[in-house]
Design a protein around this motif. Structure first.
Motif, PDB file in Angstrom:
ATOM      1  N   LYS A 222     -35.687  14.259   9.753  1.00 45.62           N
ATOM      2  CA  LYS A 222     -36.525  13.179   9.212  1.00 45.62           C
ATOM      3  C   LYS A 222     -37.721  13.736   8.456  1.00 45.62           C
ATOM      4  N   GLU A 223     -38.209  14.897   8.879  1.00 51.82           N
ATOM      5  CA  GLU A 223     -39.358  15.508   8.220  1.00 51.82           C
ATOM      6  C   GLU A 223     -39.011  16.028   6.826  1.00 51.82           C
ATOM      7  N   ARG A 224     -37.743  16.218   6.573  1.00 51.10           N
ATOM      8  CA  ARG A 224     -37.313  16.702   5.270  1.00 51.10           C
ATOM      9  C   ARG A 224     -37.191  15.527   4.301  1.00 51.10           C
ATOM     10  N   LYS A 225     -37.130  15.840   3.018  1.00 50.32           N
ATOM     11  CA  LYS A 225     -37.039  14.784   2.014  1.00 50.32           C
ATOM     12  C   LYS A 225     -35.782  13.953   2.218  1.00 50.32           C
ATOM     13  N   GLU A 226     -35.919  12.635   2.100  1.00 48.35           N
ATOM     14  CA  GLU A 226     -34.793  11.750   2.336  1.00 48.35           C
ATOM     15  C   GLU A 226     -33.691  11.930   1.299  1.00 48.35           C
ATOM     16  N   ASP A 227     -34.066  12.315   0.063  1.00 48.44           N
ATOM     17  CA  ASP A 227     -33.071  12.448  -0.995  1.00 48.44           C
ATOM     18  C   ASP A 227     -32.428  13.836  -1.024  1.00 48.44           C
ATOM     19  N   ALA A 228     -32.815  14.715  -0.121  1.00 48.04           N
ATOM     20  CA  ALA A 228     -32.245  16.056  -0.094  1.00 48.04           C
ATOM     21  C   ALA A 228     -30.848  16.022   0.526  1.00 48.04           C
ATOM     22  N   VAL A 229     -29.951  16.809  -0.021  1.00 40.12           N
ATOM     23  CA  VAL A 229     -28.598  16.909   0.517  1.00 40.12           C
ATOM     24  C   VAL A 229     -28.614  17.911   1.665  1.00 40.12           C
ATOM     25  N   VAL A 230     -28.198  17.460   2.827  1.00 42.00           N
ATOM     26  CA  VAL A 230     -28.186  18.319   4.013  1.00 42.00           C
ATOM     27  C   VAL A 230     -26.829  18.990   4.122  1.00 42.00           C
ATOM     28  N   THR A 231     -26.786  20.287   3.931  1.00 40.49           N
ATOM     29  CA  THR A 231     -25.545  21.044   3.987  1.00 40.49           C
ATOM     30  C   THR A 231     -25.289  21.553   5.404  1.00 40.49           C
ATOM     31  N   GLU A 232     -24.111  22.118   5.583  1.00 39.22           N
ATOM     32  CA  GLU A 232     -23.774  22.685   6.890  1.00 39.22           C
ATOM     33  C   GLU A 232     -24.722  23.823   7.241  1.00 39.22           C
ATOM     34  N   LYS A 233     -25.086  24.624   6.249  1.00 41.78           N
ATOM     35  CA  LYS A 233     -26.029  25.708   6.476  1.00 41.78           C
ATOM     36  C   LYS A 233     -27.393  25.158   6.874  1.00 41.78           C
ATOM     37  N   ASP A 234     -27.795  24.045   6.241  1.00 38.23           N
ATOM     38  CA  ASP A 234     -29.062  23.415   6.604  1.00 38.23           C
ATOM     39  C   ASP A 234     -29.058  22.995   8.069  1.00 38.23           C
ATOM     40  N   MET A 235     -27.937  22.421   8.518  1.00 44.11           N
ATOM     41  CA  MET A 235     -27.846  21.953   9.898  1.00 44.11           C
ATOM     42  C   MET A 235     -27.908  23.123  10.888  1.00 44.11           C
ATOM     43  N   GLU A 236     -27.348  24.258  10.493  1.00 47.36           N
ATOM     44  CA  GLU A 236     -27.439  25.438  11.355  1.00 47.36           C
ATOM     45  C   GLU A 236     -28.884  25.888  11.489  1.00 47.36           C
ATOM     46  N   GLU A 237     -29.626  25.824  10.373  1.00 47.25           N
ATOM     47  CA  GLU A 237     -31.038  26.197  10.396  1.00 47.25           C
ATOM     48  C   GLU A 237     -31.846  25.201  11.224  1.00 47.25           C
ATOM     49  N   VAL A 238     -31.487  23.930  11.122  1.00 49.53           N
ATOM     50  CA  VAL A 238     -32.161  22.900  11.906  1.00 49.53           C
ATOM     51  C   VAL A 238     -31.928  23.138  13.397  1.00 49.53           C
ATOM     52  N   LEU A 239     -30.684  23.456  13.753  1.00 49.72           N
ATOM     53  CA  LEU A 239     -30.373  23.719  15.158  1.00 49.72           C
ATOM     54  C   LEU A 239     -31.156  24.928  15.661  1.00 49.72           C
ATOM     55  N   GLU A 240     -31.203  25.973  14.865  1.00 52.21           N
ATOM     56  CA  GLU A 240     -31.937  27.174  15.273  1.00 52.21           C
ATOM     57  C   GLU A 240     -33.422  26.878  15.469  1.00 52.21           C
ATOM     58  N   GLU A 241     -33.995  26.098  14.562  1.00 58.06           N
ATOM     59  CA  GLU A 241     -35.400  25.733  14.697  1.00 58.06           C
ATOM     60  C   GLU A 241     -35.627  24.871  15.924  1.00 58.06           C
ATOM     61  N   ALA A 242     -34.717  23.956  16.188  1.00 56.44           N
ATOM     62  CA  ALA A 242     -34.840  23.086  17.359  1.00 56.44           C
ATOM     63  C   ALA A 242     -34.737  23.892  18.646  1.00 56.44           C
ATOM     64  N   GLU A 243     -33.830  24.869  18.683  1.00 57.73           N
ATOM     65  CA  GLU A 243     -33.669  25.702  19.871  1.00 57.73           C
ATOM     66  C   GLU A 243     -34.941  26.499  20.153  1.00 57.73           C
ATOM     67  N   LYS A 244     -35.543  27.038  19.101  1.00 57.85           N
ATOM     68  CA  LYS A 244     -36.753  27.831  19.285  1.00 57.85           C
ATOM     69  C   LYS A 244     -37.929  26.988  19.777  1.00 57.85           C
ATOM     70  N   SER A 245     -37.899  25.692  19.489  1.00 60.04           N
ATOM     71  CA  SER A 245     -39.015  24.824  19.878  1.00 60.04           C
ATOM     72  C   SER A 245     -39.020  24.490  21.365  1.00 60.04           C
ATOM     73  N   ILE A 246     -37.920  24.749  22.061  1.00 65.31           N
ATOM     74  CA  ILE A 246     -37.813  24.357  23.467  1.00 65.31           C
ATOM     75  C   ILE A 246     -38.733  25.192  24.355  1.00 65.31           C
ATOM     76  N   GLY A 247     -38.778  26.502  24.111  1.00 66.30           N
ATOM     77  CA  GLY A 247     -39.661  27.357  24.899  1.00 66.30           C
ATOM     78  C   GLY A 247     -39.185  27.552  26.327  1.00 66.30           C
ATOM     79  N   LEU A 248     -40.119  27.851  27.219  1.00 64.45           N
ATOM     80  CA  LEU A 248     -39.781  28.110  28.613  1.00 64.45           C
ATOM     81  C   LEU A 248     -39.400  26.818  29.335  1.00 64.45           C
ATOM     82  N   LEU A 249     -38.364  26.894  30.134  1.00 63.53           N
ATOM     83  CA  LEU A 249     -37.953  25.738  30.935  1.00 63.53           C
ATOM     84  C   LEU A 249     -38.854  25.624  32.159  1.00 63.53           C
TER      85      LEU A 249
END
Length: 331
Positions: A222-249
């Motif tokens: 949602k933070e990215r531009k709405e008109d941007a095309v989200v590719t499979e590579k983009d989704m991999e980067e999004v997942l990686e960024e989301a994983e890093k945001s979790i931190g310590l359990l």
């Protein structure tokens, strides 16, 4: 792999020591290189995730550092555990625990203790496979099952906790045999998946982390531009960024304290000291067939109880290694 016949990605978490006889051997046989990423102090400092296709199977492999090396503090152990959970969501199909035949099993025992306490007993008794390494420890024509029952009852107890599931990891095969070795290991992994109704491992902790990662993924998109095309590579980067945001359990830090895990077993530093002293003592003893077994039994009887059993098995395995090396030198 799935009910509709579509092959799914096998998610594997590889646990164990660094170096020869540990995770590196398991990763190598899966066609992955440099699984142990080291920092400036030559210490493995983070979990790593790999994707590969091996003999027609799609794999996601998470390699986790050695939780219970002597220089790893409880907070660092929680960091490694948090990372392996996050990187392997929504849950691995199998945990692979690398266990060298020529070493005491105190660290591997503690890994199983942590999995049981934080993920539940089924993580160990239904979803873990022991990968035995350093198979050259066996005498010629000696069966692994006989070796475990006669000389290494500590390893036998590990195997029993994991439902008897194991694979002997032959790392010194010639190239033409490697594909068959990989095939054999993957067949055992897929048998575990089949026994678990083609479902990956799951538990409340994995479900909680999965929901956090999904929520963060949606926020990032949602933070990215709405008109941007989200590719499979983009989704991999999004997942990686989301994983890093979790931190310590937020799990009980006391679980990662050595003093609160396997209290019946000697501490790693004690085992290491015992190992070095016994090796030095045995170097000048004459070699007698399986004298090391008698020595281990005597230690176990002298100390008594569960601690004596572990110590006896450890001393026995030390003597086995000394005798084997002495025999090699005389050939």
């Amino acid at each position: 792999m799935s009910a509709c016949g579509v092959q799914t990605e096998l998610r594997l978490v590889v646990l164990g020591r660094s170096g020869s006889g540990g995770r590196s051997d398991a990763c190598s046989i899966l066609g992955l290189r440099d699984c142990d990423q080291r920092n400036d102090n030559n210490q493995v400092d983070e979990c790593r995730k790999f994707r590969a296709e091996v003999v027609g199977r799609k794999l996601l492999v998470v390699s986790s550092p050695d939780w219970f090396s002597s220089d790893c503090e409880p907070e660092e152990r929680r960091k490694h555990f948090s990372s392996l959970i996050t990187l392997s969501i929504p849950g691995p199909h199998v945990f692979l625990l690398c266990v060298p035949l020529d070493q005491p099993a105190d660290g591997e025992t503690k890994v199983l203790d942590v999995l049981e306490k934080l993920l539940g007993p089924s993580a160990v008794n239904k979803n873990t496979i022991i990968l035995f390494t350093n198979m050259e420890e066996l005498e010629e024509d000696e069966r692994l099952e006989d070796y475990l029952s006669m000389w290494r009852k500590d390893l036998g107890m590990l195997l029993e906790r994991c439902g008897g599931r194991y694979h002997a990891l032959e790392t010194q095969r010639v190239e033409r045999e490697e594909s068959k070795a990989v095939e054999d290991m993957l067949e055992k992994i897929e048998q575990v998946v089949k026994d678990n109704n083609d479902e990956h491992f799951s538990c409340p902790l994995y479900q909680e982390v999965s929901e956090k990662v999904k929520k963060r993924q949606v926020e990032i998109v949602k933070e990215r531009k709405e008109d941007a095309v989200v590719t499979e590579k983009d989704m991999e980067e999004v997942l990686e960024e989301a994983e890093k945001s979790i931190g310590l359990l937020q799990v009980d830090l006391d679980v990662f304290s050595s003093s609160n895990i396997s209290p019946s077993a000697p501490t790693p530093s004690f085992l290491r000291t015992l190992w070095e002293k016994v090796v030095g003592w045995l170097n000048w003893l004459p070699t007698i067939v399986r004298r090391e077994a008698l020595l281990g039994a005597l230690v176990g009887l002298f100390v008594g109880g569960p601690v004596g059993g572990v110590m006896g098995a450890t001393v026995g395995s030390v003597a086995t290694e000394v005798r084997r090396r002495q025999t090699q030198k005389t050939k």
